[in-house]
Scaffold this motif. Structure first.
Motif, mmCIF file in Angstrom:
data_model
loop_
_atom_site.group_PDB
_atom_site.id
_atom_site.type_symbol
_atom_site.label_atom_id
_atom_site.label_comp_id
_atom_site.label_asym_id
_atom_site.label_seq_id
_atom_site.Cartn_x
_atom_site.Cartn_y
_atom_site.Cartn_z
ATOM 1 N N HIS A 12 45.645 26.231 86.548
ATOM 2 C CA HIS A 12 45.660 24.829 86.971
ATOM 3 C C HIS A 12 47.092 24.424 87.296
ATOM 4 C CE1 HIS A 12 41.506 23.374 86.066
ATOM 5 N NE2 HIS A 12 41.493 24.533 85.423
ATOM 6 N N HIS A 13 47.258 23.863 88.480
ATOM 7 C CA HIS A 13 48.601 23.494 88.948
ATOM 8 C C HIS A 13 48.592 22.035 89.378
ATOM 9 C CE1 HIS A 13 49.378 27.799 88.978
ATOM 10 N NE2 HIS A 13 48.352 27.980 89.789
ATOM 11 N N TYR A 14 49.161 21.183 88.573
ATOM 12 C CA TYR A 14 49.330 19.778 88.953
ATOM 13 C C TYR A 14 50.458 19.218 88.103
ATOM 14 C CZ TYR A 14 46.468 19.010 84.731
ATOM 15 O OH TYR A 14 45.973 19.020 83.457
ATOM 16 N N PRO A 15 51.094 18.154 88.534
ATOM 17 C CA PRO A 15 52.219 17.612 87.756
ATOM 18 C C PRO A 15 51.807 17.295 86.324
ATOM 19 C CG PRO A 15 52.114 16.589 89.924
ATOM 20 C CD PRO A 15 50.875 17.402 89.786
ATOM 21 N N GLY A 16 52.526 17.838 85.378
ATOM 22 C CA GLY A 16 52.246 17.577 83.978
ATOM 23 C C GLY A 16 51.186 18.457 83.357
ATOM 24 N N ALA A 17 50.716 19.463 84.100
ATOM 25 C CA ALA A 17 49.685 20.349 83.559
ATOM 26 C C ALA A 17 50.236 21.109 82.358
ATOM 27 C CB ALA A 17 49.215 21.340 84.626
ATOM 28 N N PRO A 18 49.484 21.205 81.244
ATOM 29 C CA PRO A 18 49.951 21.955 80.073
ATOM 30 C C PRO A 18 50.109 23.437 80.384
ATOM 31 C CG PRO A 18 48.046 20.583 79.550
ATOM 32 C CD PRO A 18 48.177 20.588 81.038
ATOM 33 N N ALA A 19 50.937 24.100 79.593
ATOM 34 C CA ALA A 19 51.093 25.545 79.728
ATOM 35 C C ALA A 19 49.754 26.215 79.419
ATOM 36 C CB ALA A 19 52.177 26.040 78.780
ATOM 37 N N GLN A 20 49.440 27.246 80.199
ATOM 38 C CA GLN A 20 48.165 27.952 80.044
ATOM 39 C C GLN A 20 48.417 29.432 79.787
ATOM 40 O OE1 GLN A 20 45.861 26.520 83.673
ATOM 41 N NE2 GLN A 20 47.605 25.109 83.559
ATOM 42 N N LEU A 21 47.444 30.093 79.213
ATOM 43 C CA LEU A 21 47.566 31.516 78.942
ATOM 44 C C LEU A 21 47.677 32.295 80.244
ATOM 45 C CD1 LEU A 21 44.863 31.804 76.126
ATOM 46 C CD2 LEU A 21 47.351 31.932 75.838
ATOM 47 N N ASP A 22 48.373 33.415 80.186
ATOM 48 C CA ASP A 22 48.568 34.247 81.371
ATOM 49 C C ASP A 22 47.232 34.846 81.816
ATOM 50 O OD1 ASP A 22 50.470 35.881 83.183
ATOM 51 O OD2 ASP A 22 49.204 37.410 82.233
ATOM 52 N N ARG A 23 46.920 34.703 83.098
ATOM 53 C CA ARG A 23 45.623 35.143 83.588
ATOM 54 C C ARG A 23 45.407 36.644 83.400
ATOM 55 N NH1 ARG A 23 44.123 33.309 89.506
ATOM 56 N NH2 ARG A 23 45.798 34.751 90.072
ATOM 57 N N ASP A 24 46.381 37.446 83.769
ATOM 58 C CA ASP A 24 46.219 38.896 83.653
ATOM 59 C C ASP A 24 46.040 39.312 82.198
ATOM 60 O OD1 ASP A 24 46.426 39.117 86.378
ATOM 61 O OD2 ASP A 24 48.555 39.651 86.366
ATOM 62 N N ALA A 25 46.792 38.663 81.301
ATOM 63 C CA ALA A 25 46.689 39.013 79.884
ATOM 64 C C ALA A 25 45.310 38.628 79.327
ATOM 65 C CB ALA A 25 47.791 38.318 79.093
ATOM 66 N N VAL A 26 44.809 37.474 79.723
ATOM 67 C CA VAL A 26 43.492 37.049 79.246
ATOM 68 C C VAL A 26 42.405 37.987 79.765
ATOM 69 C CG1 VAL A 26 41.739 35.234 79.411
ATOM 70 C CG2 VAL A 26 44.123 34.635 78.948
ATOM 71 N N LEU A 27 42.483 38.337 81.052
ATOM 72 C CA LEU A 27 41.474 39.222 81.623
ATOM 73 C C LEU A 27 41.513 40.596 80.974
ATOM 74 C CD1 LEU A 27 41.674 38.272 85.421
ATOM 75 C CD2 LEU A 27 39.860 37.703 83.798
ATOM 76 N N ALA A 28 42.722 41.070 80.631
ATOM 77 C CA ALA A 28 42.832 42.369 79.953
ATOM 78 C C ALA A 28 42.137 42.337 78.598
ATOM 79 C CB ALA A 28 44.305 42.742 79.798
#
Length: 933
Positions: free
Chosen positions: A392-408
């Motif tokens: 998710h990319h928008y002003p003020g968006a919280p930090a999110q888990l890394d996509r590649d790491a989550v998929l792994a």
């Protein structure tokens, strides 16, 4: 006070197309946009207007194109699936008694604007039915400044139910007065129409400037005093703004061929409507047409309340009775946004320990072959679900888990076949995850398919409709969190709280639906087998076929387009020479005048309004009396091939794979036949040389060949099996030409003495009886008298009495049970089998005969695809299944592997059903699809 309703037809059609999923009727024709338009029209007519018109854009350029050659230059061509619905839409509108207005050189907006102002000036109250914000400039209060009543101009959005009927309402909606809308639009610009406005000037800024300075001229005069970057942006386009104003101003001074009071609603053509509604599967509209009692009245009341822009709104499926709903499956859920590793670890543990869980992907595109994964949702028990945002990319968006790491971390669970997964239309999710490195295994259930197999016609099979019908639960809609229209955002811009509410609910509701639908299927063993043995195993097979795609020779298509263009020009020139003057071949009005007035040809086919028709049937009817109709038909055929295929297909090549990837729909036709879209490869014409030539552009790469395998006369063979008629079974068992064998039986001849005309008559009977053809229809097809055609049918039934017994028995069982079945137990419900109207009832009886054959054919090729795909698992580097088209499978094969593949495929296709007659498979090999026939 009299009232005029002006319907923005182009807006209706596009909005319905984008609001609804790609629905089709039993013949595979697209119907989604048409369905939406019909519902909106019915809602409009329920208000009983005195005058009404359906206004659409005419083809060709308008005066705005002369003002700005870049106007609307970035608009994509109309999608094929939408284009196919334009003509039936016009036929329905005309049959409803509504005049269609299409004026060359101007847009529908200008026609509406002119009529609206003239009507209001003459004391007629005006309602403009549209969703176009530009129309707000036309709004006129129904009271003048003194408080006296007068005719007003109001906008009604039939899809949302909103109404704008005063300056105050315009101000509330847009922040400006109606007389400021043009300037408002000029400042903002319009990306859809390719009108560049002031960069970064949105509705709030535009409204603020106009509040301060009154008009566009006032804003321009004050430009030097507007500070900051936005002021720089304004000054940079000052030269452009007057043109913007001209482009966004709706003309109200056109010279039109009709006045508002000449647009009275005509008497509807009930017979034409009945045929159209039946053809396209509009059951509620049919019931209303026939006076469907309380249900129809309730439906009409909902229409008057406004048809909503949701699947459930169009369908208006009633929630189940309270005692049918498990309270645990309809209660609100608790949803978690997963932002930390510890939260993810907890959910991974739940997933690993679950016997079954539901999952859903959120992306930034509807095209699974291009979509980027934005997030994933999971549910392991009803009412408890999570959403894992990844991009998710928008002003003020919280930090999110890394996509590649989550998929792994998710990959071992998603690829574990021992852990069952359930989805809603999960083929899309399988594509997305595969493209992100996760090959899902253990995909065990799909709620869309559970619903479809349970009852294909009871409801639509999208999640919103299913949740309402089977759970009594109203879901959060995509537009609720992402907006719609010009203000819509992609899912990666949706705030996480809203995204979680929507996405986690998707997984939760999917699990709840499975809990509700699975027992219903289990209670019907035959249906459960269709679901378990055919539909579910087919999901990954279709996903692979779609992902494989097919290679196109775009240069060949360009050559074909160029050739078609030359021949279109030649046809135009020949038509002009035959007419003795220039005329527009695409104008029905001009064609009518030329053919029926100047040339004096008979008008053998009429429109629903009783006017001479110039459709294909009408031109064919007079083609033997003058050369011009045949030339016009030739021109139309060339135009359709070029616009639909040779120009369009190269634009659909995926830039990453270099191939075209169609999408197959399992839950479309009630018979179970697959449909395809984007592009629709089921409808490539093959009856003409030009149509077959298109298939030459579907090619194999170097070192490979195209192999096509096609069932021969499969529905006739199924008829022989179902009827058990000894003569028909013997004809197929002997391997004889079935149509010649039938002719020999009917006309009492030996095979070697059957004449071509007799074989043609037998072929017409063989196929016609399956589709309920009458003696009248057979007579028309063969060009013989009705009595002679009736004699042919009588002779046929005399020689094949088992066929008549089968047809009579099938109709009787359909009336008893309300449905018929395929050989494999697929159930096909017939809603009109007890209809009071004879036409509807006869249509249902014809479907009762044909549906088991068409449905069984669909089941057979699906079974073959599953078997062949399993065999291909060990040879995917050497051969790919790339297309399924009706009764045909197409493969791309290493040249050295063809001799291995052909016997395996043909044997497996032949063995896909155990019938009383052999299943014969024809095959061919070539460098392209056409060569393989």
């Amino acid at each position: 006070m009299k009232r005029l309703v002006l319907i923005d037809g182009s807006s209706y059609l596009y909005r319905a197309f984008h609001a609804l999923p790609p629905l089709t009727n039993d013949s595979g024709e697209p119907t989604g946009a048409l369905f939406g338009v019909v519902n909106m029209l019915r809602a409009t007519l329920n208000e009983k207007p005195d005058y009404v018109a359906f206004v659409v854009d005419a083809p060709g350029k308008t005066f705005r194109d002369d003002l700005d050659p870049q106007y609307k230059a970035n608009r994509p061509p109309m999608p094929d699936e939408l284009r196919a619905q334009v003509q039936p839409m016009c036929e329905i509108v005309q049959a409803l008694g509504i005049d269609i207005l299409r004026i060359d050189g101007v847009e529908a907006d200008d026609v509406i604007g002119t009529l609206a102002v003239r009507a209001a000036d003459s004391g007629i109250d005006v309602t403009v039915s549209t969703g176009d914000k530009d129309m707000a400039q036309l709004v006129r209060d129904a009271t003048d400044p003194s408080g006296a009543g007068r005719a007003g101009i109001a906008l009604v959005n039939t899809m949302s139910g909103s109404r704008i009927d005063s300056d105050a309402a315009v101000m509330d909606k847009f922040g400006v007065r109606a007389d400021q809308i043009v300037d408002f639009l000029a400042l903002m610009g319009d990306k859809v129409d390719n009108i560049p406005g002031v960069d970064k000037c949105g509705p709030k800024t535009a409204a603020k400037w106009l509040a301060e300075h009154g008009t566009l001229d006032g804003v321009m005069a004050a430009a030097d005093g507007i500070k900051g970057k936005i002021g720089e942006n304004l000054r940079a386009v000052l030269h452009r703004l007057p043109l913007n104003r001209d482009l966004t101003t709706i003309r109200v001074d056109l010279d039109l061929p009709c006045a508002p009071d000449q647009l009275a609603l005509r008497e509807r053509d009930a017979d034409a409507l009945r045929d159209l509604y039946a053809r396209y599967g509009f059951k509620q509209a049919l019931r209303d047409l026939e006076g469907g009692g309380g249900a129809a009245a309730a439906d009409a009341a909902q229409d008057r309340a406004g048809v909503r822009n949701t699947a459930a709104g169009y369908l208006r499926a009633a929630p189940p009775a309270a005692d049918d709903v498990d309270p645990a499956l309809s209660a609100p859920g608790e949803y978690e946004t997963v932002l930390t590793q510890s939260q993810l670890d907890a959910w991974l543990q739940r997933l690993r320990g679950a016997a079954l869980f539901a999952f859903d992907c959120e992306t930034d595109s509807l095209d699974p072959m291009r979509a980027n994964l934005v997030g994933l949702s999971f549910a392991v028990e009803p009412g408890r679900a999570c959403y894992i945002p990844l991009a998710h990319h928008y002003p003020g968006a919280p930090a999110q888990l890394d996509r590649d790491a989550v998929l792994a971390q998710l990959r071992p669970v998603m690829e574990d076949a021992s852990i069952a997964k359930v989805g809603q239309h999960g083929k899309y999710d399988l594509h997305v995850l595969r493209r992100h490195g996760v090959e899902v295994d253990g995909y065990a259930h799909d709620t869309m398919l559970e619903s479809f197999v349970l009852n294909a016609t009871a409801t639509r099979h999208d999640m919103d409709s299913l949740a309402l019908r089977y759970l009594g639960y109203t879901t959060v809609k995509y537009s609720d969190v992402a907006g719609k229209g010009a203000k819509a955002i992609t899912f990666d811009q949706v705030a996480l709280d809203d995204a979680t509410r929507y996405a986690a609910e998707d997984a939760d509701v999917t699990l709840r639906l499975h809990r509700a639908l699975s027992p219903k299927l289990a209670a019907e063993p035959a249906l459960e087998r269709v679901y378990r043995e055919i539909e579910m195993p087919l999901v990954p097979v279709l996903a692979r076929v779609e992902a494989n795609g097919v290679m196109l020779d775009s240069a060949e298509l360009r050559r074909q387009s160029a050739d078609l263009g030359k021949r279109m020009l030649d046809a135009k020139q020949r038509a002009t020479a035959l007419a003795g003057r220039d005329f527009n071949l695409d104008s029905p009005k001009q064609l009518c005048a030329l053919l029926f007035e100047e040339l004096g040809l008979p008008a053998l086919v009429k429109t629903p309004k009783g006017q001479p028709s110039t459709n294909e049937e009408a031109l064919e009817a007079i083609a033997d009396q003058h050369e011009l109709p045949r030339v016009i038909l030739e021109y139309r055929g060339l135009t359709k091939l070029r616009s639909t295929y040779t120009d369009k297909l190269p634009e659909m090549v995926n830039p990453h794979t270099g191939r075209v990837h169609t999408s197959y729909h399992q839950a479309g036709a009630a018979t179970g036949r697959l449909a395809s879209s984007d592009p629709n490869l089921q409808n490539i014409p093959i009856r003409t040389e030009d149509g077959r030539r298109i298939r030459t552009a579907f090619v194999a790469p170097e070192g490979r060949r195209i192999v096509a395998c096609d069932y021969s006369q499969i529905e006739l063979r199924i008829m022989a099996h179902l009827s058990g008629d000894p003569g028909l079974v013997q004809a197929f068992a002997s391997g004889a030409d079935i149509h010649k064998a039938t002719a020999a039986e009917v006309f009492g001849k030996t095979l070697d003495t059957v004449e071509p005309g007799e074989r043609r008559a037998a072929k017409a009977i063989n196929f016609g009886l399956m589709y309920g053809m009458s003696a009248f229809g057979l007579a028309k097809q063969l060009g013989v008298g009705r009595g002679e055609a009736q004699d042919y049918i009588a002779l046929y039934f005399n020689r094949y009495p088992g066929v008549r017994e089968f047809m009579d028995h099938t109709r009787e069982k359909a009336r008893e049970r309300g449905y018929v079945e395929t050989v494999f137990g697929r159930r096909l419900y017939l809603d009109n089998i007890h209809a009071r109207n004879q036409g509807l009832r006869a249509g249902a009886e014809r479907a009762a005969i044909n549906a088991p054959m068409q449905g069984t054919a669909a089941d057979i090729i699906k079974r073959a695809m599953i078997d062949i795909d399993g065999w291909l698992a060990g040879y995917r580097d050497r051969a790919l299944m790339i297309l399924q088209v009706h009764d045909e499978l197409v493969f791309e094969v290493d040249a050295g592997f063809v001799d291995t593949l052909l016997p395996e495929v043909t044997d497996r296709m032949s063995a896909a059903a155990d019938l009383h007659v052999p299943l014969v498979v024809d095959s061919g090999i070539g460098a392209n699809w056409e060569e393989a026939h």
